[in-house]
Motif scaffolding. Sequence first.
Motif, PDB file in Angstrom:
ATOM      1  N   VAL A  57     -28.448  -7.122  49.836  1.00 40.99           N
ATOM      2  CA  VAL A  57     -28.980  -6.109  48.911  1.00 40.99           C
ATOM      3  C   VAL A  57     -27.883  -5.485  48.061  1.00 40.99           C
ATOM      4  O   VAL A  57     -28.153  -4.916  47.000  1.00 40.99           O
ATOM      5  N   ILE A  58     -26.650  -5.600  48.518  1.00 35.45           N
ATOM      6  CA  ILE A  58     -25.514  -5.088  47.755  1.00 35.45           C
ATOM      7  C   ILE A  58     -25.182  -6.021  46.596  1.00 35.45           C
ATOM      8  O   ILE A  58     -24.899  -5.571  45.469  1.00 35.45           O
ATOM      9  N   ASN A  59     -25.193  -7.307  46.849  1.00 40.22           N
ATOM     10  CA  ASN A  59     -24.655  -8.307  45.926  1.00 40.22           C
ATOM     11  C   ASN A  59     -25.179  -8.239  44.496  1.00 40.22           C
ATOM     12  O   ASN A  59     -24.395  -8.407  43.547  1.00 40.22           O
ATOM     13  N   GLY A 119     -27.631   7.983  56.817  1.00 44.40           N
ATOM     14  CA  GLY A 119     -28.735   8.072  55.867  1.00 44.40           C
ATOM     15  C   GLY A 119     -29.373   6.720  55.593  1.00 44.40           C
ATOM     16  O   GLY A 119     -30.598   6.613  55.485  1.00 44.40           O
ATOM     17  N   MET A 120     -28.564   5.675  55.506  1.00 47.54           N
ATOM     18  CA  MET A 120     -29.102   4.342  55.224  1.00 47.54           C
ATOM     19  C   MET A 120     -29.894   3.780  56.405  1.00 47.54           C
ATOM     20  O   MET A 120     -30.800   2.973  56.221  1.00 47.54           O
ATOM     21  N   ASN A 121     -29.571   4.212  57.631  1.00 51.23           N
ATOM     22  CA  ASN A 121     -30.329   3.731  58.789  1.00 51.23           C
ATOM     23  C   ASN A 121     -31.780   4.213  58.770  1.00 51.23           C
ATOM     24  O   ASN A 121     -32.640   3.628  59.441  1.00 51.23           O
ATOM     25  N   TYR A 122     -32.045   5.280  58.030  1.00 51.82           N
ATOM     26  CA  TYR A 122     -33.415   5.785  57.927  1.00 51.82           C
ATOM     27  C   TYR A 122     -34.240   5.003  56.905  1.00 51.82           C
ATOM     28  O   TYR A 122     -35.423   5.284  56.729  1.00 51.82           O
ATOM     29  N   GLN A 123     -33.637   4.028  56.249  1.00 57.83           N
ATOM     30  CA  GLN A 123     -34.381   3.104  55.380  1.00 57.83           C
ATOM     31  C   GLN A 123     -34.776   1.920  56.269  1.00 57.83           C
ATOM     32  O   GLN A 123     -33.934   1.134  56.657  1.00 57.83           O
ATOM     33  N   HIS A 124     -36.055   1.800  56.580  1.00 60.49           N
ATOM     34  CA  HIS A 124     -36.478   0.974  57.702  1.00 60.49           C
ATOM     35  C   HIS A 124     -36.687  -0.508  57.384  1.00 60.49           C
ATOM     36  O   HIS A 124     -37.016  -1.288  58.284  1.00 60.49           O
ATOM     37  N   ASP A 125     -36.537  -0.907  56.129  1.00 60.44           N
ATOM     38  CA  ASP A 125     -36.695  -2.319  55.803  1.00 60.44           C
ATOM     39  C   ASP A 125     -35.793  -2.683  54.631  1.00 60.44           C
ATOM     40  O   ASP A 125     -35.311  -1.814  53.901  1.00 60.44           O
ATOM     41  N   ILE A 126     -35.582  -3.972  54.460  1.00 61.26           N
ATOM     42  CA  ILE A 126     -34.674  -4.478  53.434  1.00 61.26           C
ATOM     43  C   ILE A 126     -35.140  -4.080  52.037  1.00 61.26           C
ATOM     44  O   ILE A 126     -34.329  -3.743  51.165  1.00 61.26           O
ATOM     45  N   ASP A 127     -36.447  -4.117  51.793  1.00 66.17           N
ATOM     46  CA  ASP A 127     -36.969  -3.780  50.465  1.00 66.17           C
ATOM     47  C   ASP A 127     -36.629  -2.349  50.088  1.00 66.17           C
ATOM     48  O   ASP A 127     -36.241  -2.069  48.946  1.00 66.17           O
ATOM     49  N   THR A 128     -36.787  -1.429  51.035  1.00 67.87           N
ATOM     50  CA  THR A 128     -36.461  -0.026  50.754  1.00 67.87           C
ATOM     51  C   THR A 128     -34.968   0.146  50.548  1.00 67.87           C
ATOM     52  O   THR A 128     -34.530   0.874  49.649  1.00 67.87           O
ATOM     53  N   LYS A 143     -34.154  -0.863  47.111  1.00 70.97           N
ATOM     54  CA  LYS A 143     -34.531   0.154  46.122  1.00 70.97           C
ATOM     55  C   LYS A 143     -33.480   1.253  46.036  1.00 70.97           C
ATOM     56  O   LYS A 143     -33.188   1.756  44.952  1.00 70.97           O
ATOM     57  N   VAL A 144     -32.929   1.616  47.181  1.00 73.14           N
ATOM     58  CA  VAL A 144     -31.862   2.621  47.181  1.00 73.14           C
ATOM     59  C   VAL A 144     -30.668   2.118  46.377  1.00 73.14           C
ATOM     60  O   VAL A 144     -30.100   2.840  45.549  1.00 73.14           O
ATOM     61  N   MET A 145     -30.286   0.860  46.589  1.00 73.67           N
ATOM     62  CA  MET A 145     -29.151   0.293  45.861  1.00 73.67           C
ATOM     63  C   MET A 145     -29.428   0.259  44.354  1.00 73.67           C
ATOM     64  O   MET A 145     -28.545   0.514  43.539  1.00 73.67           O
ATOM     65  N   GLN A 146     -30.654  -0.055  43.994  1.00 76.22           N
ATOM     66  CA  GLN A 146     -31.005  -0.090  42.583  1.00 76.22           C
ATOM     67  C   GLN A 146     -30.890   1.295  41.961  1.00 76.22           C
ATOM     68  O   GLN A 146     -30.348   1.450  40.851  1.00 76.22           O
ATOM     69  N   GLN A 147     -31.364   2.317  42.664  1.00 75.70           N
ATOM     70  CA  GLN A 147     -31.279   3.676  42.130  1.00 75.70           C
ATOM     71  C   GLN A 147     -29.829   4.162  42.061  1.00 75.70           C
ATOM     72  O   GLN A 147     -29.442   4.861  41.124  1.00 75.70           O
ATOM     73  N   ILE A 148     -29.037   3.792  43.046  1.00 70.92           N
ATOM     74  CA  ILE A 148     -27.612   4.143  42.992  1.00 70.92           C
ATOM     75  C   ILE A 148     -26.978   3.515  41.760  1.00 70.92           C
ATOM     76  O   ILE A 148     -26.224   4.169  41.032  1.00 70.92           O
ATOM     77  N   ASN A 149     -27.266   2.249  41.534  1.00 73.52           N
ATOM     78  CA  ASN A 149     -26.715   1.554  40.368  1.00 73.52           C
ATOM     79  C   ASN A 149     -27.067   2.273  39.072  1.00 73.52           C
ATOM     80  O   ASN A 149     -26.232   2.422  38.170  1.00 73.52           O
ATOM     81  N   LEU A 150     -28.291   2.748  38.972  1.00 74.23           N
ATOM     82  CA  LEU A 150     -28.739   3.442  37.761  1.00 74.23           C
ATOM     83  C   LEU A 150     -28.024   4.781  37.564  1.00 74.23           C
ATOM     84  O   LEU A 150     -27.914   5.260  36.438  1.00 74.23           O
ATOM     85  N   HIS A 151     -27.551   5.373  38.649  1.00 73.87           N
ATOM     86  CA  HIS A 151     -26.931   6.693  38.580  1.00 73.87           C
ATOM     87  C   HIS A 151     -25.401   6.631  38.593  1.00 73.87           C
ATOM     88  O   HIS A 151     -24.745   7.666  38.698  1.00 73.87           O
TER      89      HIS A 151
END
Length: 255
Positions: free
Chosen positions: A213-215, A111-120, A123-131
């Motif tokens: 992006v994890i850090n 699933g993460m490979n379908y995020q095609h750039d670092i910025d996207t 954003k996924v990591m940020q949303q995970i953090n919020l949830h």
Amino acid sequence: MEIYREFASVYDLMQYDIDYPLWINQLDSIAKKHMTNPRSILELACGTGTISVGLSQKGYLCEALDISEDMLTIAQSKAYDCGAKIKFYHQDMANFSTKKKYDMVCCMCDGMNYQHDIDTLSKVMQQINLHLNEEGVVVFDLSSKYKLKEIIGNNTFAETFESEAYIWENEYDETLNLLNFSLTIFKDEGNGYERYEEFHTQRAYEIEDVLTVINPFFEVLDIVDGDSFKQKHEQSQRICFILKKKTEVQITEAK
């Protein structure tokens, strides 16, 4: 998205070599190792729901989301047949919101490979953090650059099944680290075979890029081979990241 419409119908056939019971057991073990009485799990890019159903059968309160309605239709049917009570969301993992928090968020099988750039990806990591609940755990994998470039890249694969067949043609762009592939699917519709074609793109990430992006959000508990959950190596075809939420992170929800 249209690109997943026919892919959904052959997805489980193409994943026959994945040891889903091992993955489900490992997710269960990780949750119990790093949390006290873990209960709730959200799966991103759940596909046809095999993992969510398996975790639900282990007693977890599972919810799941995917960008493909066709994948979710199969997932809902699979959950119903197994008596698993799972809430499914039709959402893009890059900007998802369930307005809930979970003990674990997982995203398996590319699933993460379908995020095609670092910025996207960020954003996924940020949303995970919020949830994620405080001290919650995140587990996700990526097909490795070795796999996308050396195993899949610039190769063609084909396979036939009882009533379906596919041709999978790949081209790897070394400049952009992107794997572009076309999937031609042949399905027996009762009065002959129909031909369908879809186009997909996956991004190959270096581990160091993912760590950037994890850090800001998560502590790394382990990075392992994503197929065996043992020590990763140079020819690991899948890399699995096991993370824990940093308690001091304060992020406002993205608009």
